[in-house]
Design a protein around this motif. Structure first.
Motif, mmCIF file in Angstrom:
data_model
loop_
_atom_site.group_PDB
_atom_site.id
_atom_site.type_symbol
_atom_site.label_atom_id
_atom_site.label_comp_id
_atom_site.label_asym_id
_atom_site.label_seq_id
_atom_site.Cartn_x
_atom_site.Cartn_y
_atom_site.Cartn_z
ATOM 1 N N GLU A 65 -5.045 -4.892 -8.679
ATOM 2 C CA GLU A 65 -4.857 -3.464 -8.411
ATOM 3 C C GLU A 65 -3.555 -2.971 -9.033
ATOM 4 O OE1 GLU A 65 -4.136 -0.585 -4.547
ATOM 5 O OE2 GLU A 65 -5.280 -2.427 -4.250
ATOM 6 N N LEU A 66 -2.511 -3.765 -8.915
ATOM 7 C CA LEU A 66 -1.220 -3.399 -9.494
ATOM 8 C C LEU A 66 -1.313 -3.308 -11.014
ATOM 9 C CD1 LEU A 66 1.811 -2.858 -9.407
ATOM 10 C CD2 LEU A 66 2.155 -5.345 -9.309
ATOM 11 N N ARG A 67 -1.959 -4.278 -11.647
ATOM 12 C CA ARG A 67 -2.111 -4.245 -13.104
ATOM 13 C C ARG A 67 -2.858 -2.996 -13.550
ATOM 14 N NH1 ARG A 67 -2.848 -9.660 -12.406
ATOM 15 N NH2 ARG A 67 -5.101 -9.457 -12.348
ATOM 16 N N THR A 68 -3.932 -2.683 -12.851
ATOM 17 C CA THR A 68 -4.743 -1.515 -13.202
ATOM 18 C C THR A 68 -3.934 -0.230 -13.041
ATOM 19 O OG1 THR A 68 -6.755 -2.644 -12.519
ATOM 20 C CG2 THR A 68 -6.847 -0.246 -12.676
ATOM 21 N N LEU A 69 -3.296 -0.075 -11.912
ATOM 22 C CA LEU A 69 -2.547 1.150 -11.652
ATOM 23 C C LEU A 69 -1.325 1.264 -12.551
ATOM 24 C CD1 LEU A 69 -2.401 3.735 -10.008
ATOM 25 C CD2 LEU A 69 -0.957 2.518 -8.397
ATOM 26 N N SER A 70 -0.631 0.167 -12.779
ATOM 27 C CA SER A 70 0.572 0.254 -13.615
ATOM 28 C C SER A 70 0.192 0.616 -15.045
ATOM 29 C CB SER A 70 1.395 -1.030 -13.560
ATOM 30 O OG SER A 70 0.681 -2.116 -14.079
ATOM 31 N N HIS A 71 -0.947 0.142 -15.510
ATOM 32 C CA HIS A 71 -1.426 0.524 -16.852
ATOM 33 C C HIS A 71 -1.690 2.032 -16.886
ATOM 34 C CE1 HIS A 71 -3.448 0.385 -20.687
ATOM 35 N NE2 HIS A 71 -4.466 1.016 -20.148
ATOM 36 N N TYR A 72 -2.362 2.551 -15.889
ATOM 37 C CA TYR A 72 -2.637 3.983 -15.798
ATOM 38 C C TYR A 72 -1.338 4.772 -15.700
ATOM 39 C CZ TYR A 72 -3.688 8.481 -13.730
ATOM 40 O OH TYR A 72 -3.714 9.816 -13.465
ATOM 41 N N PHE A 73 -0.426 4.297 -14.860
ATOM 42 C CA PHE A 73 0.828 5.001 -14.642
ATOM 43 C C PHE A 73 1.648 5.049 -15.923
ATOM 44 C CE2 PHE A 73 5.271 5.127 -12.915
ATOM 45 C CZ PHE A 73 5.201 6.409 -12.401
ATOM 46 N N GLN A 77 0.814 -1.213 0.000
ATOM 47 C CA GLN A 77 0.000 0.000 0.000
ATOM 48 C C GLN A 77 0.851 1.268 0.000
ATOM 49 O OE1 GLN A 77 -2.439 -0.932 3.408
ATOM 50 N NE2 GLN A 77 -4.096 -1.736 2.124
ATOM 51 N N LEU A 78 1.923 1.270 0.778
ATOM 52 C CA LEU A 78 2.795 2.446 0.790
ATOM 53 C C LEU A 78 3.396 2.679 -0.596
ATOM 54 C CD1 LEU A 78 4.373 4.704 2.424
ATOM 55 C CD2 LEU A 78 6.246 3.069 2.330
ATOM 56 N N LEU A 79 3.919 1.622 -1.194
ATOM 57 C CA LEU A 79 4.535 1.778 -2.512
ATOM 58 C C LEU A 79 3.510 2.218 -3.559
ATOM 59 C CD1 LEU A 79 6.927 -1.298 -2.381
ATOM 60 C CD2 LEU A 79 7.565 1.114 -2.221
ATOM 61 N N MET A 80 2.301 1.705 -3.475
ATOM 62 C CA MET A 80 1.251 2.114 -4.411
ATOM 63 C C MET A 80 0.835 3.565 -4.165
ATOM 64 S SD MET A 80 0.882 -0.367 -6.474
ATOM 65 C CE MET A 80 -0.720 -0.456 -7.247
ATOM 66 N N ASP A 81 0.839 3.998 -2.917
ATOM 67 C CA ASP A 81 0.550 5.411 -2.615
ATOM 68 C C ASP A 81 1.592 6.319 -3.260
ATOM 69 O OD1 ASP A 81 -1.670 4.709 -1.123
ATOM 70 O OD2 ASP A 81 -0.690 5.010 0.821
ATOM 71 N N SER A 110 1.116 6.548 -7.006
ATOM 72 C CA SER A 110 -0.068 7.339 -7.357
ATOM 73 C C SER A 110 0.077 8.827 -7.079
ATOM 74 C CB SER A 110 -1.280 6.819 -6.565
ATOM 75 O OG SER A 110 -1.481 5.464 -6.821
ATOM 76 N N ASP A 111 1.131 9.229 -6.422
ATOM 77 C CA ASP A 111 1.283 10.617 -5.992
ATOM 78 C C ASP A 111 1.945 11.457 -7.085
ATOM 79 O OD1 ASP A 111 1.825 13.048 -4.740
ATOM 80 O OD2 ASP A 111 2.373 12.107 -2.840
#
Length: 129
Positions: A109-117, A60-64, A67-68
């Motif tokens: 969640e990682l797949r979704t966020l990494s695609h967005y990122f 969660q910390l790394l994903m935060d 996302s920042d």
């Protein structure tokens, strides 16, 4: 947390490392992430559920950080590259249906966020090239 087997100095060190990572205080020091994960894992002790919780908090910390938008892009990318460490540990600790399901959710969640990122980085590169 297994505070009884850890000193307050150890807990304070993990907290300080966590803050440095979250706020990109040393964005050119990727080793900081590995140092934090190792120190945090030492705090978790040997009970499976505590180790799972520490891995989830690490994820969660790394994903935060990823996302920042206010943090340096290279630091966010470094954290994205490192998020697999707690996920793989969590996958190894998954020994029942509930924990396996939780690991799958986090990978999703990682797949979704990494695609967005990755998309936002390509837009960033196009805009500033």
């Amino acid at each position: 947390m297994a505070e009884s087997s850890c000193s307050k100095a150890d807990i304070r060190q993990v907290h300080q490392l966590r803050q440095k990572i979250r706020h990109a205080q040393e964005p050119d020091n990727p080793g900081l992430i590995y140092q934090w994960i190792q120190a945090d894992n030492a705090l978790a002790g040997y009970q499976t559920e505590q180790r799972r919780q520490h891995c989830i908090h690490q994820f969660q910390l790394l994903m935060d950080v990823v996302s920042d938008d206010y943090l340096p892009v290279h630091w966010r990318n470094t954290c994205l590259d490192s998020v697999s460490i707690p996920l793989c540990t969590l996958k190894c600790l998954a020994d029942d249906t509930q924990s396996v399901t939780r690991v799958r959710q986090l990978f999703s969640e990682l797949r979704t966020l990494s695609h967005y990122f990755q998309h936002s980085l390509s837009c960033y590169d196009q805009h500033y090239s």
